[in-house]
Design a protein around this motif. Sequence first.
Motif, PDB file in Angstrom:
ATOM      1  N   ASP A   1      12.326 -44.666 -58.170  1.00  0.00           N
ATOM      2  CA  ASP A   1      12.685 -43.294 -58.536  1.00  0.00           C
ATOM      3  C   ASP A   1      11.806 -42.325 -57.756  1.00  0.00           C
ATOM      4  OD1 ASP A   1      14.055 -41.302 -59.808  1.00  0.00           O
ATOM      5  OD2 ASP A   1      12.810 -41.304 -61.633  1.00  0.00           O
TER       6      ASP A   1
ATOM      7  N   LEU B   1       3.244 -27.614 -56.572  1.00  0.00           N
ATOM      8  CA  LEU B   1       1.806 -27.546 -56.850  1.00  0.00           C
ATOM      9  C   LEU B   1       1.334 -26.186 -56.345  1.00  0.00           C
ATOM     10  CD1 LEU B   1      -0.416 -29.336 -58.113  1.00  0.00           C
ATOM     11  CD2 LEU B   1      -1.231 -29.698 -55.795  1.00  0.00           C
TER      12      LEU B   1
ATOM     13  N   MET C   1       6.649 -43.142 -45.001  1.00  0.00           N
ATOM     14  CA  MET C   1       7.650 -42.271 -45.622  1.00  0.00           C
ATOM     15  C   MET C   1       7.282 -40.803 -45.404  1.00  0.00           C
ATOM     16  SD  MET C   1       8.141 -44.098 -49.337  1.00  0.00           S
ATOM     17  CE  MET C   1       8.324 -45.886 -49.491  1.00  0.00           C
TER      18      MET C   1
ATOM     19  N   GLU D   1      -1.637 -23.378 -56.038  1.00  0.00           N
ATOM     20  CA  GLU D   1      -3.087 -23.239 -56.066  1.00  0.00           C
ATOM     21  C   GLU D   1      -3.429 -21.745 -56.027  1.00  0.00           C
ATOM     22  OE1 GLU D   1      -3.448 -25.851 -52.586  1.00  0.00           O
ATOM     23  OE2 GLU D   1      -4.878 -27.040 -53.756  1.00  0.00           O
TER      24      GLU D   1
ATOM     25  N   HIS E   1       0.913 -35.093 -52.341  1.00  0.00           N
ATOM     26  CA  HIS E   1       0.796 -33.637 -52.310  1.00  0.00           C
ATOM     27  C   HIS E   1       0.986 -33.173 -50.871  1.00  0.00           C
ATOM     28  CE1 HIS E   1      -1.921 -29.826 -52.598  1.00  0.00           C
ATOM     29  NE2 HIS E   1      -0.626 -29.528 -52.670  1.00  0.00           N
TER      30      HIS E   1
ATOM     31  N   ALA F   1      -2.883 -17.224 -53.224  1.00  0.00           N
ATOM     32  CA  ALA F   1      -1.971 -18.193 -53.871  1.00  0.00           C
ATOM     33  C   ALA F   1      -1.311 -19.024 -52.784  1.00  0.00           C
ATOM     34  CB  ALA F   1      -0.914 -17.455 -54.690  1.00  0.00           C
ATOM     35  N   ARG F   2      -1.208 -20.311 -52.996  1.00  0.00           N
ATOM     36  CA  ARG F   2      -0.540 -21.210 -52.063  1.00  0.00           C
ATOM     37  C   ARG F   2       0.379 -22.122 -52.870  1.00  0.00           C
ATOM     38  NH1 ARG F   2      -5.386 -20.642 -51.117  1.00  0.00           N
ATOM     39  NH2 ARG F   2      -6.047 -22.433 -52.348  1.00  0.00           N
ATOM     40  N   GLN F   3       1.554 -22.447 -52.303  1.00  0.00           N
ATOM     41  CA  GLN F   3       2.471 -23.352 -52.997  1.00  0.00           C
ATOM     42  C   GLN F   3       2.785 -24.550 -52.114  1.00  0.00           C
ATOM     43  OE1 GLN F   3       5.735 -21.846 -55.342  1.00  0.00           O
ATOM     44  NE2 GLN F   3       7.107 -23.385 -54.523  1.00  0.00           N
ATOM     45  N   GLY F   4       2.660 -25.738 -52.731  1.00  0.00           N
ATOM     46  CA  GLY F   4       3.009 -26.964 -52.003  1.00  0.00           C
ATOM     47  C   GLY F   4       3.946 -27.795 -52.854  1.00  0.00           C
ATOM     48  N   LYS F   5       4.259 -28.989 -52.365  1.00  0.00           N
ATOM     49  CA  LYS F   5       5.149 -29.897 -53.094  1.00  0.00           C
ATOM     50  C   LYS F   5       4.343 -31.069 -53.648  1.00  0.00           C
ATOM     51  CE  LYS F   5       7.588 -30.436 -49.305  1.00  0.00           C
ATOM     52  NZ  LYS F   5       8.601 -30.774 -48.273  1.00  0.00           N
ATOM     53  N   LEU F   6       4.728 -31.516 -54.832  1.00  0.00           N
ATOM     54  CA  LEU F   6       4.124 -32.731 -55.371  1.00  0.00           C
ATOM     55  C   LEU F   6       5.273 -33.709 -55.621  1.00  0.00           C
ATOM     56  CD1 LEU F   6       1.284 -33.743 -56.145  1.00  0.00           C
ATOM     57  CD2 LEU F   6       1.987 -33.471 -58.505  1.00  0.00           C
ATOM     58  N   ILE F   7       5.299 -34.773 -54.839  1.00  0.00           N
ATOM     59  CA  ILE F   7       6.379 -35.767 -54.915  1.00  0.00           C
ATOM     60  C   ILE F   7       5.824 -37.016 -55.589  1.00  0.00           C
ATOM     61  CG2 ILE F   7       7.949 -37.203 -53.557  1.00  0.00           C
ATOM     62  CD1 ILE F   7       7.710 -34.960 -51.353  1.00  0.00           C
ATOM     63  N   GLU F   8       6.522 -37.478 -56.620  1.00  0.00           N
ATOM     64  CA  GLU F   8       6.094 -38.677 -57.338  1.00  0.00           C
ATOM     65  C   GLU F   8       7.130 -39.771 -57.101  1.00  0.00           C
ATOM     66  OE1 GLU F   8       5.853 -36.377 -61.046  1.00  0.00           O
ATOM     67  OE2 GLU F   8       3.816 -37.163 -61.277  1.00  0.00           O
ATOM     68  N   LEU F   9       6.661 -40.927 -56.642  1.00  0.00           N
ATOM     69  CA  LEU F   9       7.542 -42.068 -56.371  1.00  0.00           C
ATOM     70  C   LEU F   9       7.155 -43.223 -57.290  1.00  0.00           C
ATOM     71  CD1 LEU F   9       7.441 -42.150 -52.430  1.00  0.00           C
ATOM     72  CD2 LEU F   9       9.106 -40.985 -53.892  1.00  0.00           C
TER      73      LEU F   9
ATOM     74  N   ARG G   1      10.652 -37.983 -57.824  1.00  0.00           N
ATOM     75  CA  ARG G   1      10.712 -36.667 -58.480  1.00  0.00           C
ATOM     76  C   ARG G   1       9.914 -35.692 -57.617  1.00  0.00           C
ATOM     77  NH1 ARG G   1       9.949 -40.412 -61.664  1.00  0.00           N
ATOM     78  NH2 ARG G   1       7.685 -40.254 -61.604  1.00  0.00           N
TER      79      ARG G   1
ATOM     80  N   LEU H   1       9.750 -38.572 -43.310  1.00  0.00           N
ATOM     81  CA  LEU H   1      10.686 -37.795 -44.144  1.00  0.00           C
ATOM     82  C   LEU H   1      10.027 -36.695 -44.979  1.00  0.00           C
ATOM     83  CD1 LEU H   1      13.638 -37.546 -45.345  1.00  0.00           C
ATOM     84  CD2 LEU H   1      12.803 -39.004 -47.201  1.00  0.00           C
ATOM     85  N   LEU H   2       8.995 -37.066 -45.714  1.00  0.00           N
ATOM     86  CA  LEU H   2       8.534 -36.191 -46.806  1.00  0.00           C
ATOM     87  C   LEU H   2       7.702 -35.000 -46.335  1.00  0.00           C
ATOM     88  CD1 LEU H   2       7.592 -39.014 -49.346  1.00  0.00           C
ATOM     89  CD2 LEU H   2       9.746 -37.758 -49.136  1.00  0.00           C
TER      90      LEU H   2
ATOM     91  N   ILE I   1       4.272 -15.182 -54.495  1.00  0.00           N
ATOM     92  CA  ILE I   1       3.655 -15.392 -55.812  1.00  0.00           C
ATOM     93  C   ILE I   1       2.530 -14.370 -56.025  1.00  0.00           C
ATOM     94  CG2 ILE I   1       2.161 -16.969 -57.118  1.00  0.00           C
ATOM     95  CD1 ILE I   1       3.840 -19.274 -55.946  1.00  0.00           C
TER      96      ILE I   1
ATOM     97  N   GLY J   1       8.037 -31.849 -57.600  1.00  0.00           N
ATOM     98  CA  GLY J   1       7.617 -30.656 -58.340  1.00  0.00           C
ATOM     99  C   GLY J   1       6.864 -29.729 -57.418  1.00  0.00           C
TER     100      GLY J   1
ATOM    101  N   PHE K   1      13.807 -47.810 -46.527  1.00  0.00           N
ATOM    102  CA  PHE K   1      12.647 -48.009 -47.396  1.00  0.00           C
ATOM    103  C   PHE K   1      13.151 -48.566 -48.728  1.00  0.00           C
ATOM    104  CE2 PHE K   1       9.333 -46.304 -44.891  1.00  0.00           C
ATOM    105  CZ  PHE K   1       9.774 -45.178 -44.242  1.00  0.00           C
TER     106      PHE K   1
END
Lengths: 81, 81
Positions: free
Chosen positions: A35, A41, B62, A43, B6, B36-44, A37, B66-67, B21, A39, A30
């Motif tokens: 970049d 999230l 992607m 809820e 997300h 409470a729920r936790q997920g990932k936030l990926i910024e490209l 990152r 992968l993600l 949590i 983090g 790909f």
Amino acid sequence: MKARIHVSLKPGVLDPQGKAILGALESMGFDGVQDARQGKLIELDLDDDTDADTARARVDDMCRRLLANTVIEKYTIDLEG
Amino acid sequence: MKARIHVSLKPGVLDPQGKAILGALESMGFDGVQDARQGKLIELDLDDDTDADTARARVDDMCRRLLANTVIEKYTIDLEG
């Protein structure tokens, strides 16, 4: 009421997960990704018996005391409903 | 162009991080939190040389490869810029 908390690393803090994603995407062919990152999230479903300001103050307290490591992380809070 | 992905667990899948949590918040005296729920936030950060549809299709690929673990996770893609 629902609270959506985005916890992310402060600028300048090394993001090993982001770097791992970037490297994996490149190795998978790909291109064009400058970049990456990663983090969290979080809820939360909150009782509806409080007003938005009170709820926001309580969630902010939850972030400072548990959900975010404020030394290296920043967070944003969105309330819905 | 920026993509915000997300990734969260599908309904019905046990969320140990969310449960941890929830338990921690309760033990710290924060009542009124139902779930409470936790997920990932990926910024490209993506190159700007593609149109939105092409970029969305590539980011979707992607995610599938992968993600996100699409057996237990679902994802949403937001494109900005």
